[in-house]
Design an enzyme around this catalytic site. Structure first.
Site, PDB file in Angstrom:
ATOM      1  N   ILE A   1       0.816  -1.212   0.000  1.00 12.10           N
ATOM      2  CA  ILE A   1       0.000   0.000   0.000  1.00 12.10           C
ATOM      3  C   ILE A   1       0.854   1.269   0.000  1.00 12.10           C
ATOM      4  O   ILE A   1       0.362   2.355  -0.318  1.00 12.10           O
ATOM      5  CB  ILE A   1      -0.998   0.001   1.184  1.00 12.10           C
ATOM      6  CG1 ILE A   1      -2.193   0.910   0.912  1.00 12.10           C
ATOM      7  CG2 ILE A   1      -0.322   0.370   2.490  1.00 12.10           C
ATOM      8  CD1 ILE A   1      -3.037   0.502  -0.259  1.00 12.10           C
TER       9      ILE A   1
ATOM     10  N   LYS B   1      -5.292   1.874   8.357  1.00 13.51           N
ATOM     11  CA  LYS B   1      -6.312   1.150   9.122  1.00 13.51           C
ATOM     12  C   LYS B   1      -5.883  -0.315   9.294  1.00 13.51           C
ATOM     13  O   LYS B   1      -5.232  -0.843   8.398  1.00 13.51           O
ATOM     14  CB  LYS B   1      -7.679   1.267   8.458  1.00 13.51           C
ATOM     15  CG  LYS B   1      -7.747   0.780   7.008  1.00 13.51           C
ATOM     16  CD  LYS B   1      -8.079  -0.687   6.902  1.00 13.51           C
ATOM     17  CE  LYS B   1      -7.839  -1.249   5.555  1.00 13.51           C
ATOM     18  NZ  LYS B   1      -7.614  -2.680   5.515  1.00 13.51           N
TER      19      LYS B   1
END
Ligand SMILES: NC(=O)c1ccc[n+]([C@@H]2O[C@H](COP(=O)([O-])OP(=O)(O)OC[C@H]3O[C@@H](n4cnc5c(N)ncnc54)[C@H](O)[C@@H]3O)[C@@H](O)[C@H]2O)c1
Length: 332
Positions: free
Chosen positions: A15, A97
């Site tokens: 990511i 998250k």
């Protein structure tokens, strides 16, 4: 004009590419100061691509001059300790998250940030799109919210990282990895209330992993409000809808980008964002990550924090634990 915020990236995996890509175009606001990763190859690749120093050790990286803020994109189990170290070193922190593994850890981080006057933000990227922002701005004109239906159905052809295959049903697969996005949206529109009751049913269709890859969640909120969430890793024709029933009509967000009110289009994406919304990878997501970084910088500069805070993250983690418990009960 203030100097750009100096950012340390911790965790240079999958990511991180989205976050690093998002920095392009924000040059005056934020600049990459360095990267840290336990893996030598990962940290050197990222450092070389952006001509910044690479660190194996977090404390050494935090001590580097010019670091104002830290973006944590390491595996989930490391988030709480790394965020605590960064806050203790006086840095603002944006954490991918989930912010922490437990609600108690997230609350403790929120306390630490508050005590030190630092920004702590959870990386719930999908709040940061124009369709959601406009929905939140206009909602007060639409009367009481009665019900919310969320469908987030995508296709992953087996594990996207080896550890996906090892997740046990108790740890959860889609409930842990994907449900937080939909739950964050529902919590955003429901405001400060947490659900009174939580129901969940799960199923597994694919054999490449052990835990659930499909789930339905039903939430009962105070004030007669209800929400349903259907998430799937098994839908080859990607389906992404958020439907909100208000006293005066129906709002819908389609494909994360189109907001309609009783059929009238209020928000649509700029050209080039959606190539084929039905296909995995058929939508560009980098603008969400850029918006998120922009919101983080604005909060550092003293404007209202539009990212979910440590307190929001704690509520979301607690809710996720309730959903997982309900799913376990349903499998009985
Ligand atoms: N916002 C989103 O839509 C979204 C999407 C995917 C992943 N994520 C989150 O991003 C985080 C990272 O996910 P990923 O898919 O990039 O994982 P990944 O495994 O590809 O990357 C994690 C990186 O962290 C590094 N790392 C391991 N131990 C470390 C340590 N002690 N210090 C510093 N770095 C260390 C690894 O070497 C690896 O390069 C997860 O928390 C995940 O939930 C968010």
């Amino acid at each position: 004009m203030a100097d750009p915020v100096g950012l340390l990236l911790v965790g240079c995996g999958r990511i991180s590419a989205a976050h690093l890509g998002a920095l392009a175009g924000l040059e005056g606001e934020i600049r990459l100061a360095g990267v840290a990763d336990a893996d030598q190859g990962a940290r050197h690749r990222a450092a070389a691509a952006h001509a910044v120093p690479a660190f194996a050790d977090l404390d050494e990286a935090l001590a580097m001059p010019g670091v104002d803020a830290v973006l944590i994109a390491s595996p989930n189990a490391l988030h709480a300790a790394q965020a605590a170290a960064a806050l203790a070193a006086g840095k603002h922190v944006l954490v991918e998250k989930p912010l922490a593994e437990t609600g108690a850890e997230a609350s403790a981080l929120a306390d630490l940030a508050q005590a030190r006057g630092l920004v702590l933000a959870a990386g719930h990227t999908f709040r940061h799109n124009e369709a959601v922002a406009e929905l939140v701005r206009r909602m007060p004109q639409w009367g009481a919210l009665h019900a919310v239906e969320v469908s987030a159905c995508v296709f992953w052809d087996g594990p996207q990282a080896p550890w996906w295959a090892a997740r046990t049903p108790a740890e959860g697969l889609i409930l842990s990895l994907f449900a937080p996005h939909s739950l964050d949206f529902v919590q955003l529109v429901m405001g400060q209330d947490d659900p009174l009751r939580v129901h969940a049913e799960t199923a597994r269709w694919q054999s490449g992993w052990r835990a659930e890859d499909e789930a339905m969640i039903l939430l009962r909120y105070p004030g007669r409000r209800m929400a349903s969430i259907h998430i799937s890793y098994n839908q080859r024709s990607v389906f992404d809808r958020k439907v909100l029933h208000f006293a005066r009509g129906v709002a819908e967000i389609a494909d994360g980008e189109f907001l309609t009110w009783n059929g009238e289009v209020l928000v649509s994406p700029p050209p080039g964002i959606i190539d084929d919304a039905r296909r995995m990878g058929g939508r560009r997501l980098d603008h969400f990550f850029r918006q998120q970084l922009r919101a983080f910088v604005a909060a550092i500069r003293g404007q209202p924090n539009l990212c979910p805070t440590g307190r929001d993250a704690a509520r979301l983690i607690d809710l996720l634990d309730r959903v997982k418990a309900a799913a376990r009960d349903s499998m009985g």
